[in-house]
Write an enzyme that holds these catalytic residues in place. Sequence first.
Site, PDB file in Angstrom:
ATOM      1  N   GLY A  50     -72.585  47.965  47.587  1.00 30.90           N
ATOM      2  CA  GLY A  50     -71.649  46.880  47.307  1.00 30.90           C
ATOM      3  C   GLY A  50     -70.386  46.918  48.144  1.00 30.90           C
ATOM      4  O   GLY A  50     -69.412  46.228  47.834  1.00 30.90           O
TER       5      GLY A  50
ATOM      6  N   ASN B 157     -82.098  44.262  42.639  1.00 29.98           N
ATOM      7  CA  ASN B 157     -81.457  44.710  41.398  1.00 29.98           C
ATOM      8  C   ASN B 157     -80.320  43.740  41.109  1.00 29.98           C
ATOM      9  O   ASN B 157     -79.300  43.757  41.795  1.00 29.98           O
ATOM     10  CB  ASN B 157     -80.926  46.138  41.609  1.00 29.98           C
ATOM     11  CG  ASN B 157     -80.072  46.618  40.455  1.00 29.98           C
ATOM     12  OD1 ASN B 157     -80.059  46.016  39.380  1.00 29.98           O
ATOM     13  ND2 ASN B 157     -79.356  47.709  40.670  1.00 29.98           N
ATOM     14  N   TRP B 158     -80.523  42.901  40.100  1.00 31.54           N
ATOM     15  CA  TRP B 158     -79.492  41.893  39.792  1.00 31.54           C
ATOM     16  C   TRP B 158     -78.312  42.482  39.027  1.00 31.54           C
ATOM     17  O   TRP B 158     -77.316  41.813  38.816  1.00 31.54           O
ATOM     18  CB  TRP B 158     -80.120  40.741  38.989  1.00 31.54           C
ATOM     19  CG  TRP B 158     -80.888  39.769  39.839  1.00 31.54           C
ATOM     20  CD1 TRP B 158     -81.236  39.912  41.154  1.00 31.54           C
ATOM     21  CD2 TRP B 158     -81.400  38.491  39.428  1.00 31.54           C
ATOM     22  NE1 TRP B 158     -81.929  38.798  41.581  1.00 31.54           N
ATOM     23  CE2 TRP B 158     -82.049  37.917  40.542  1.00 31.54           C
ATOM     24  CE3 TRP B 158     -81.391  37.786  38.231  1.00 31.54           C
ATOM     25  CZ2 TRP B 158     -82.661  36.658  40.501  1.00 31.54           C
ATOM     26  CZ3 TRP B 158     -82.006  36.529  38.182  1.00 31.54           C
ATOM     27  CH2 TRP B 158     -82.632  35.982  39.303  1.00 31.54           C
ATOM     28  N   LYS B 159     -78.440  43.723  38.574  1.00 33.64           N
ATOM     29  CA  LYS B 159     -77.370  44.363  37.793  1.00 33.64           C
ATOM     30  C   LYS B 159     -76.963  43.456  36.622  1.00 33.64           C
ATOM     31  O   LYS B 159     -77.817  42.789  36.051  1.00 33.64           O
ATOM     32  CB  LYS B 159     -76.176  44.702  38.692  1.00 33.64           C
ATOM     33  CG  LYS B 159     -76.588  45.450  39.964  1.00 33.64           C
ATOM     34  CD  LYS B 159     -75.421  45.997  40.702  1.00 33.64           C
ATOM     35  CE  LYS B 159     -75.894  46.589  42.012  1.00 33.64           C
ATOM     36  NZ  LYS B 159     -74.869  47.326  42.702  1.00 33.64           N
TER      37      LYS B 159
ATOM     38  N   HIS C 235     -79.969  54.940  38.740  1.00 31.91           N
ATOM     39  CA  HIS C 235     -79.058  54.237  39.661  1.00 31.91           C
ATOM     40  C   HIS C 235     -77.684  54.909  39.580  1.00 31.91           C
ATOM     41  O   HIS C 235     -77.270  55.361  38.516  1.00 31.91           O
ATOM     42  CB  HIS C 235     -78.974  52.757  39.267  1.00 31.91           C
ATOM     43  CG  HIS C 235     -78.274  51.930  40.306  1.00 31.91           C
ATOM     44  ND1 HIS C 235     -76.904  51.923  40.436  1.00 31.91           N
ATOM     45  CD2 HIS C 235     -78.767  51.118  41.275  1.00 31.91           C
ATOM     46  CE1 HIS C 235     -76.578  51.118  41.449  1.00 31.91           C
ATOM     47  NE2 HIS C 235     -77.689  50.624  41.975  1.00 31.91           N
TER      48      HIS C 235
ATOM     49  N   GLU D  75     -74.848  53.770  39.421  1.00 25.65           N
ATOM     50  CA  GLU D  75     -73.937  53.179  38.428  1.00 25.65           C
ATOM     51  C   GLU D  75     -74.258  53.707  37.031  1.00 25.65           C
ATOM     52  O   GLU D  75     -73.372  53.829  36.191  1.00 25.65           O
ATOM     53  CB  GLU D  75     -74.024  51.648  38.508  1.00 25.65           C
ATOM     54  CG  GLU D  75     -73.343  51.141  39.772  1.00 25.65           C
ATOM     55  CD  GLU D  75     -73.854  49.817  40.301  1.00 25.65           C
ATOM     56  OE1 GLU D  75     -74.560  49.102  39.559  1.00 25.65           O
ATOM     57  OE2 GLU D  75     -73.549  49.503  41.470  1.00 25.65           O
TER      58      GLU D  75
ATOM     59  N   GLY E  96     -78.910  45.026  46.044  1.00 29.12           N
ATOM     60  CA  GLY E  96     -78.112  44.499  44.942  1.00 29.12           C
ATOM     61  C   GLY E  96     -77.657  43.076  45.240  1.00 29.12           C
ATOM     62  O   GLY E  96     -78.387  42.106  45.026  1.00 29.12           O
ATOM     63  N   GLY E  97     -76.446  42.947  45.780  1.00 28.87           N
ATOM     64  CA  GLY E  97     -75.814  41.638  45.976  1.00 28.87           C
ATOM     65  C   GLY E  97     -76.687  40.616  46.678  1.00 28.87           C
ATOM     66  O   GLY E  97     -76.775  39.452  46.252  1.00 28.87           O
TER      67      GLY E  97
ATOM     68  N   GLU F 268     -79.875  55.818  48.058  1.00 28.21           N
ATOM     69  CA  GLU F 268     -78.746  54.897  48.036  1.00 28.21           C
ATOM     70  C   GLU F 268     -77.437  55.678  48.109  1.00 28.21           C
ATOM     71  O   GLU F 268     -76.953  56.184  47.082  1.00 28.21           O
ATOM     72  CB  GLU F 268     -78.751  54.092  46.734  1.00 28.21           C
ATOM     73  CG  GLU F 268     -79.982  53.257  46.522  1.00 28.21           C
ATOM     74  CD  GLU F 268     -79.682  52.062  45.624  1.00 28.21           C
ATOM     75  OE1 GLU F 268     -79.798  50.946  46.122  1.00 28.21           O
ATOM     76  OE2 GLU F 268     -79.303  52.269  44.471  1.00 28.21           O
TER      77      GLU F 268
ATOM     78  N   SER G  70     -75.847  47.861  50.700  1.00 27.92           N
ATOM     79  CA  SER G  70     -75.373  46.794  51.586  1.00 27.92           C
ATOM     80  C   SER G  70     -76.427  46.311  52.583  1.00 27.92           C
ATOM     81  O   SER G  70     -76.106  45.987  53.733  1.00 27.92           O
ATOM     82  CB  SER G  70     -74.097  47.234  52.322  1.00 27.92           C
ATOM     83  OG  SER G  70     -73.067  47.486  51.381  1.00 27.92           O
TER      84      SER G  70
HETATM   85  C1  PEP Z   1     -77.743  48.595  44.540  1.00 22.89           C
HETATM   86  O1  PEP Z   1     -77.052  48.279  43.589  1.00 22.89           O
HETATM   87  O2  PEP Z   1     -78.746  49.290  44.350  1.00 22.89           O
HETATM   88  C2  PEP Z   1     -77.356  48.134  45.866  1.00 22.89           C
HETATM   89  C3  PEP Z   1     -77.966  48.652  46.894  1.00 22.89           C
HETATM   90  O3  PEP Z   1     -76.363  47.199  45.920  1.00 22.89           O
HETATM   91  P1  PEP Z   1     -75.893  46.402  47.254  1.00 22.89           P
HETATM   92  O4  PEP Z   1     -77.126  45.929  47.962  1.00 22.89           O
HETATM   93  O5  PEP Z   1     -75.073  45.262  46.714  1.00 22.89           O
HETATM   94  O6  PEP Z   1     -75.125  47.359  48.072  1.00 22.89           O
END
Ligand code: PEP
Length: 248
Positions: A169, A9-11, A93, A95, A229-230, A163, A208
């Site tokens: 993050g 997920n590049w957000k 999600h 967010e 994500g990251g 999640e 993470s």
């Molecule tokens: C996400 O945004 O779904 C996520 C898991 O982010 P990260 O891997 O950066 O924690």
Amino acid sequence: MARKLAAGNWKMNGTNASLAEITALAKAHPDPNCDVLICPPATLLSRLAEKTTGTAIKTGGQDCHAASSGAHTGDISAEMIADAGGSHIIVGHSERRADHGETDADIAAKTRAVWNAGLVAVICVGETLAEREAGQTIDIVAGQLAGSVPNGANGDNTVIAYEPVWAIGTGKVPTLDEIAAVHADIRDRLTTRFGDAGNDMPILYGGSVKPSNADDIFRVADVDGALVGGASLKAEDFGGIIAALERA
Ligand code: PEP
């Protein structure tokens, strides 16, 4: 058996220049034994889909509107994502739940829209830190599952992503036992409600995930992959996670 999936997920990250990461990723993983999905910002969807044609990498959206078209300025529909070459759409999600006040009912409606467009919904659930500390994790996740996953879910149209909000993050990750407990409970609820189809829906862990912790996380029962994500932004990092999932 649920298929294994590494989803990125590049957000709100990525421009044309970022597509070079996809070229590198496709080259490094020409024939993975798991599904691989990248959900870029909507601006890059069709270019990413073009770039990944003929590779093992699928493309997806990060959200969609529940309607298929209409007067909804700034929104995009599941049909538009399908038209751009997407195969999956992330819905619910944390967010989106936090920043846009999305409710379980909203997410169920979006999930139906994803299915109507012939795509796969990646439905996210997870507790906040306060909820975990209050011992409410299982109840919160169970409530989100009951409210966000519509009747008709199966292994072809639905992926669940657990999640924990406090792990996204932050570099913080639940213990393997904590992940195992939530994934086992999700699997149990899916099979109770959907029968055999509940065993076919992949359950991803997200929060993470890095190449350095992926092997351990993927060894946990009922973890069928990750929503990342990251670490999905760089081919080298996401490639390390794909490699770990291939080993699992
Ligand atoms: C996400 O945004 O779904 C996520 C898991 O982010 P990260 O891997 O950066 O924690």
